[in-house]
Design a protein around this motif. Sequence first.
Motif, PDB file in Angstrom:
ATOM      1  N   GLN A 172       0.852  -1.184   0.000  1.00 31.91           N
ATOM      2  CA  GLN A 172       0.000   0.000   0.000  1.00 31.91           C
ATOM      3  C   GLN A 172       0.891   1.239   0.000  1.00 31.91           C
ATOM      4  OE1 GLN A 172      -2.345   1.322   3.532  1.00 31.91           O
ATOM      5  NE2 GLN A 172      -4.057   0.722   2.209  1.00 31.91           N
ATOM      6  N   THR A 222       0.891   5.424  -0.183  1.00 33.42           N
ATOM      7  CA  THR A 222       0.197   6.710  -0.112  1.00 33.42           C
ATOM      8  C   THR A 222       1.168   7.738  -0.676  1.00 33.42           C
ATOM      9  OG1 THR A 222      -1.049   6.038   1.837  1.00 33.42           O
ATOM     10  CG2 THR A 222      -0.912   8.399   1.399  1.00 33.42           C
ATOM     11  N   PHE A 243       1.731  -2.346 -12.557  1.00 35.88           N
ATOM     12  CA  PHE A 243       0.513  -1.806 -11.962  1.00 35.88           C
ATOM     13  C   PHE A 243       0.234  -0.438 -12.566  1.00 35.88           C
ATOM     14  CE2 PHE A 243       2.892  -4.255  -8.771  1.00 35.88           C
ATOM     15  CZ  PHE A 243       1.979  -5.261  -8.495  1.00 35.88           C
ATOM     16  N   GLN A 244      -1.044  -0.123 -12.758  1.00 38.92           N
ATOM     17  CA  GLN A 244      -1.410   1.174 -13.328  1.00 38.92           C
ATOM     18  C   GLN A 244      -2.442   1.891 -12.471  1.00 38.92           C
ATOM     19  OE1 GLN A 244      -2.473   0.361 -17.493  1.00 38.92           O
ATOM     20  NE2 GLN A 244      -0.533   1.367 -17.996  1.00 38.92           N
ATOM     21  N   PHE A 245      -2.244   3.175 -12.338  1.00 39.05           N
ATOM     22  CA  PHE A 245      -3.182   4.081 -11.660  1.00 39.05           C
ATOM     23  C   PHE A 245      -3.599   5.058 -12.751  1.00 39.05           C
ATOM     24  CE2 PHE A 245      -4.690   7.248  -8.679  1.00 39.05           C
ATOM     25  CZ  PHE A 245      -4.932   6.562  -7.496  1.00 39.05           C
ATOM     26  N   CYS A 276      -4.511  10.843 -11.506  1.00 42.87           N
ATOM     27  CA  CYS A 276      -4.383  11.516 -10.207  1.00 42.87           C
ATOM     28  C   CYS A 276      -4.695  12.993 -10.411  1.00 42.87           C
ATOM     29  CB  CYS A 276      -2.974  11.394  -9.649  1.00 42.87           C
ATOM     30  SG  CYS A 276      -2.403   9.712  -9.404  1.00 42.87           S
ATOM     31  N   ASN A 290      -3.135  10.340  -2.649  1.00 42.07           N
ATOM     32  CA  ASN A 290      -3.776   9.117  -3.127  1.00 42.07           C
ATOM     33  C   ASN A 290      -3.219   7.910  -2.396  1.00 42.07           C
ATOM     34  OD1 ASN A 290      -5.020  10.326  -5.818  1.00 42.07           O
ATOM     35  ND2 ASN A 290      -2.947  11.109  -5.615  1.00 42.07           N
ATOM     36  N   THR A 291      -4.047   6.903  -2.225  1.00 40.25           N
ATOM     37  CA  THR A 291      -3.609   5.630  -1.653  1.00 40.25           C
ATOM     38  C   THR A 291      -3.888   4.549  -2.678  1.00 40.25           C
ATOM     39  OG1 THR A 291      -4.031   6.392   0.589  1.00 40.25           O
ATOM     40  CG2 THR A 291      -3.876   4.020   0.264  1.00 40.25           C
ATOM     41  N   TRP A 292      -2.896   3.688  -2.861  1.00 40.34           N
ATOM     42  CA  TRP A 292      -2.951   2.680  -3.906  1.00 40.34           C
ATOM     43  C   TRP A 292      -2.361   1.400  -3.326  1.00 40.34           C
ATOM     44  CZ3 TRP A 292       0.593   3.580  -8.778  1.00 40.34           C
ATOM     45  CH2 TRP A 292       0.359   2.609  -9.745  1.00 40.34           C
ATOM     46  N   GLU A 293      -3.121   0.314  -3.375  1.00 41.11           N
ATOM     47  CA  GLU A 293      -2.574  -0.972  -2.939  1.00 41.11           C
ATOM     48  C   GLU A 293      -2.495  -1.899  -4.133  1.00 41.11           C
ATOM     49  OE1 GLU A 293      -2.580  -3.786   0.865  1.00 41.11           O
ATOM     50  OE2 GLU A 293      -4.598  -3.408   0.104  1.00 41.11           O
ATOM     51  N   HIS A 294      -1.310  -2.407  -4.378  1.00 42.07           N
ATOM     52  CA  HIS A 294      -1.156  -3.395  -5.432  1.00 42.07           C
ATOM     53  C   HIS A 294      -0.805  -4.729  -4.784  1.00 42.07           C
ATOM     54  CE1 HIS A 294       2.007  -0.258  -5.500  1.00 42.07           C
ATOM     55  NE2 HIS A 294       2.870  -1.240  -5.453  1.00 42.07           N
ATOM     56  N   TYR A 299       8.884   4.129 -12.442  1.00 41.23           N
ATOM     57  CA  TYR A 299       7.619   4.854 -12.344  1.00 41.23           C
ATOM     58  C   TYR A 299       7.476   5.747 -13.574  1.00 41.23           C
ATOM     59  CZ  TYR A 299       8.281   3.369  -7.536  1.00 41.23           C
ATOM     60  OH  TYR A 299       8.505   2.613  -6.406  1.00 41.23           O
TER      61      TYR A 299
END
Length: 183
Positions: free
Chosen positions: A89, A91, A120-122, A125, A131-135, A163
Motif C-alpha cells: 500500500q 500513499t 501496476f497502473q493508476f 491523479c 492518493n492511496t494505492w494498494e497493489h 515509475y
Amino acid sequence: MQQVTTEYVRNLNGITQDFLCPVNANIYNIQFLKFRIRDMDSGQTLFEVERDQDEESIENLPPEYQDEARRIKYHFGPQFFELKTVGAQLTFSVGNKPVKNFTIIERHYFRDHLLRSYEFQFPFCIPNSTNTWEHIYTIPEIDEAMRQEMINNPFQTKSDSFYFVGEQLVMHNKAEYDYSSFD
C-alpha cells in the motif's frame, strides 16, 4: 542515450547498474508519504514506513545523498517464502499537474535471474491530491535450491522499480532483499 520507455524496462535482462533517470525527472512532484507491505492472508504488516508531508523531499537533498535516498533494504526472513500474496500500500501526493497513466513496473532478480516482473497502473491523479494505492503481488514459485541460495546470500535478490507517467520515466528506485534468519 537510449530512451527509457515501458517497453525498454520490460525487456531488461538484469538489474540496472545505475539509475535510469535523474531525481529531477519527477516533474509531477510525486512524493511517497507512506508505504506498507502486508501478508494478504493474515493481514500481518511486514514493513511500514511513513514520511511527514512537510519533510524535505529527495529533490532538496544534497546531490551526494539523492541516490542513497532512492535505495531501500528489506529483511523479511525465510518465512517470507511461505506467503502466497503480499499487498503493498502506497500513499503518495502529486503536485500541480494532472498525472495520467501512472505506471509502476517492478523487476525482481536473484543475481541475473528474473524472478518476476510486476506491472501496476493508476489511471489518473488529480493535481494537488493525496492518493492511496494498494497493489497485490503473487509470490512466484521458487524451487527449493534457489530459495536456499536466496536465503544464504543476503541482498543478492534485488529489484528495480520504474515509475512512468504515460511513457515518460519520472522516478526509479532500487531495493535489496535479505531472506536470512532474524538471529
